[in-house]
Write a protein that holds these residues in place. Structure first.
Motif, PDB file in Angstrom:
ATOM      1  N   LEU A 283      31.316  48.984  42.187  1.00 42.58           N
ATOM      2  CA  LEU A 283      31.941  49.768  40.959  1.00 42.58           C
ATOM      3  C   LEU A 283      30.720  51.114  40.636  1.00 42.58           C
ATOM      4  CD1 LEU A 283      34.401  48.579  38.835  1.00 42.58           C
ATOM      5  CD2 LEU A 283      32.321  48.025  37.768  1.00 42.58           C
ATOM      6  N   SER A 284      29.474  50.623  40.457  1.00 39.25           N
ATOM      7  CA  SER A 284      28.744  51.712  39.533  1.00 39.25           C
ATOM      8  C   SER A 284      29.158  53.225  40.648  1.00 39.25           C
ATOM      9  CB  SER A 284      27.335  51.054  39.734  1.00 39.25           C
ATOM     10  OG  SER A 284      27.052  50.391  38.668  1.00 39.25           O
TER      11      SER A 284
ATOM     12  N   LEU B 141      31.880  47.311  32.620  1.00 42.21           N
ATOM     13  CA  LEU B 141      32.108  47.215  33.609  1.00 42.21           C
ATOM     14  C   LEU B 141      31.051  46.483  35.010  1.00 42.21           C
ATOM     15  CD1 LEU B 141      35.541  49.053  34.329  1.00 42.21           C
ATOM     16  CD2 LEU B 141      35.246  47.285  32.731  1.00 42.21           C
ATOM     17  N   ALA B 142      30.353  46.878  34.749  1.00 40.72           N
ATOM     18  CA  ALA B 142      29.500  46.766  36.237  1.00 40.72           C
ATOM     19  C   ALA B 142      28.536  46.256  35.648  1.00 40.72           C
ATOM     20  CB  ALA B 142      28.704  48.339  36.204  1.00 40.72           C
ATOM     21  N   ASP B 143      28.659  45.717  34.126  1.00 41.17           N
ATOM     22  CA  ASP B 143      27.651  44.548  33.725  1.00 41.17           C
ATOM     23  C   ASP B 143      28.636  43.165  33.103  1.00 41.17           C
ATOM     24  OD1 ASP B 143      25.855  46.225  33.110  1.00 41.17           O
ATOM     25  OD2 ASP B 143      25.676  45.692  30.665  1.00 41.17           O
ATOM     26  N   VAL B 144      29.754  42.898  33.627  1.00 38.48           N
ATOM     27  CA  VAL B 144      30.738  42.066  33.081  1.00 38.48           C
ATOM     28  C   VAL B 144      30.449  41.643  35.033  1.00 38.48           C
ATOM     29  CG1 VAL B 144      33.158  41.312  33.700  1.00 38.48           C
ATOM     30  CG2 VAL B 144      31.961  42.724  31.915  1.00 38.48           C
ATOM     31  N   LEU B 145      30.799  42.483  36.299  1.00 39.36           N
ATOM     32  CA  LEU B 145      30.777  41.905  37.857  1.00 39.36           C
ATOM     33  C   LEU B 145      29.068  41.001  38.365  1.00 39.36           C
ATOM     34  CD1 LEU B 145      32.558  44.706  39.683  1.00 39.36           C
ATOM     35  CD2 LEU B 145      33.070  42.077  38.785  1.00 39.36           C
TER      36      LEU B 145
ATOM     37  N   LEU C 291      41.208  47.814  40.706  1.00 36.41           N
ATOM     38  CA  LEU C 291      42.237  46.745  41.869  1.00 36.41           C
ATOM     39  C   LEU C 291      40.484  45.542  41.924  1.00 36.41           C
ATOM     40  CD1 LEU C 291      45.153  48.170  42.895  1.00 36.41           C
ATOM     41  CD2 LEU C 291      44.981  47.063  40.893  1.00 36.41           C
ATOM     42  N   PHE C 292      39.415  46.383  42.797  1.00 37.78           N
ATOM     43  CA  PHE C 292      38.468  45.168  43.441  1.00 37.78           C
ATOM     44  C   PHE C 292      38.064  44.899  41.911  1.00 37.78           C
ATOM     45  CE2 PHE C 292      33.803  44.994  43.430  1.00 37.78           C
ATOM     46  CZ  PHE C 292      33.927  44.198  44.524  1.00 37.78           C
TER      47      PHE C 292
END
Length: 481
Positions: free
Chosen positions: A323-324, A306-310, A211-212
């Motif tokens: 996130l990681s 997902l970490a790359d997207v952020l 959700l974050f």
């Protein structure tokens, strides 16, 4: 004096009847109830069963597979997740009905034994070894990718490729993947109640982390990133759905806990449906926010997507670090819960004599299958350390889809053969729902590549050889044990 001749035709018919001999539902349930104080302990509540299924599912695909599914469909990967969810929903409805009717450990293996006979049950159980056993290894590999990402963003260093990637991916052995499997084994050996409590905490954490991610990614959302929305056409969406289906594997994990649920008939169907609802909503939100935050071409091929997207969307490293951290813990819960499911399926197969008796031996003090857990964990740890993720994920998907198709067929058969059987949940729109479940499973199976089919056929032939060499001769149903 009249004599009965027993020619080759009679022998063949006898063998066929033994191969497809059913284990009646009443006998399956009675066998598990007769364990008394010598079997597994009934300690899991509805919340813990739901958390078990969410823990086995949520994170498996979103944290790992998104980077591999996006290149197949572009922004339409969102539709791929929806199509995979619809496929999972049809099968989930069938699982819920059978779990309420046959509330025992063993999942679809036990259901097919009651509806289609021993050989089909064996095939289903053999497929479940792909779904559960191999998917643990696949997820463990993804866990290692997030460990590397976390180390890179915090201390500026990563493990050498030789120690963080398997052969075929530029390494020698994936040490982090082996470590997380062995840590899950250690927790499972402490007992089911302890494992369930730790998993519930992990589930809360992983939902919060995702959700974050959505909250941050939607702040960078650009409608232009979604155009063109379907660059690879319908074939791309189907291919992405076939890949994304891996991320729904695990919603049926509650059905492996039939012998450890406090009220299995009532709680198993509820846990299955609740877990799929939560997972589907979260997956669709995450996929949409990811492809909206950055151009889809920049997501392609990343094991820590997902970490790359952020990082790309915000230009900040702390979001990726947070996130990681969440991903490391969340994916560890997938390893824990899916490893649990694999051991319970082997427990059920061992009780039926189809695999060695060591897998059904239960510790008198802790009431868990200790030897089973150790053997399975060590084998999976070796697999995780030595096999590339892509091939693992694809092999898992096709085995799971085949098992799901059998569950849908099982609902139809049991409705016809045992209409009187008590059912705490009934699949709506019967028989349309289970028929669609079979069709969607077949559709996604054919969306997988030829190499995956070769692996699947090879796995099935190996399974048939193992059954004929061991299970057929030692089956408790045949020997009367």
């Amino acid at each position: 004096m009249h004599t009965t001749r027993s020619g080759p035709g009679t022998v063949a018919r006898t063998r066929r009847s033994q191969l497809f001999r059913l284990k009646p539902v009443d006998a399956i349930v009675a066998q598990h109830e007769e364990d008394g104080g010598h079997g597994l302990r009934r300690s899991m509540s509805l919340w813990q069963l739901t958390a078990l299924s969410i823990g086995a599912t949520l994170g498996t695909g979103i944290f790992v597979i998104l980077g591999e599914a996006v290149p197949l469909a572009g922004p339409a990967v969102v539709l791929g997740f929806v199509l995979a969810a619809v496929t999972a929903l049809f099968s989930a409805l069938s699982y819920a009905e059978l779990a309420g009717s046959i509330p025992v450990s063993g999942s679809s293996y036990s259901y097919t034994y009651a509806t289609m006979g021993e050989l089909v049950a064996w095939v289903c159980g053999w497929c479940l070894m792909l779904e559960y056993g191999v998917s643990v290894a696949a997820v463990a590999v993804g866990w290692g990718a997030y460990i590397d990402d976390l180390a890179s963003n915090t201390v500026g260093a990563v493990l050498p490729a030789a120690l963080s990637a398997p052969p075929g991916d530029g390494g020698v052995v994936n040490i982090p993947a082996i470590v997380v499997v062995l840590l899950a084994m250690a927790l499972l050996l402490r007992g089911t109640s302890e494992s369930a409590r730790v998993n519930a905490a992990m589930v809360v954490l992983k939902v919060g982390v995702l959700l974050f991610f959505c909250a941050v990614a939607f702040t960078a959302f650009r409608a232009g990133n979604l155009a063109p929305f379907v660059p690879m056409g319908l074939a791309g969406v189907t291919a992405a759905a076939s890949q994304a289906f891996f991320s729904y594997i695990g919603f049926d994990a509650a059905s492996t806990a039939g012998d450890e649920a406090r009220d299995a008939r009532r709680d198993l169907p509820r846990a299955i449906m609740l877990s799929l609802l939560v997972v589907t909503v979260v997956y669709c939100l995450v996929a949409l926010s990811a492809v909206g935050a950055v151009p889809w071409q920049q997501i392609s091929g990343s094991d820590a997507a997902l970490a790359d997207v952020l990082s790309l969307a915000t230009g900040q490293t702390w979001t990726a670090v947070l996130l990681s951290i969440g991903a490391v813990v969340a994916i560890a819960s997938v390893v824990l819960t899916v490893l649990y499911g694999q051991t319970r399926i082997l427990y059920a197969m061992s009780r039926d004599g189809l695999v060695p008796p060591v897998f059904s031996k239960v510790s008198a003090r802790r009431r868990i299958p200790v030897a089973n857990t150790v053997i399975v964990s060590v084998l999976i740890a070796l697999l995780a350390g030595l096999v590339p993720l892509g091939e693992l994920a694809n092999a898992t998907s096709i085995g799971t889809l085949f098992a799901f198709a059998l569950v849908n067929v099982g609902v139809v058969i049991l409705r016809r053969t045992r209409p009187d059987l008590p059912r705490t949940f009934r699949t709506p729109l019967y028989p349309v729902t289970p028929v669609l479940g079979v069709l969607f499973c077949v559709l996604l199976m054919f969306g997988l590549g030829a190499s995956t089919w070769v692996v699947f056929v090879g796995w099935m032939l190996l399974g048939l050889a193992v059954y004929l060499g061991y299970g057929y001769r030692r089956s408790a149903l045949r020997t009367g044990a």
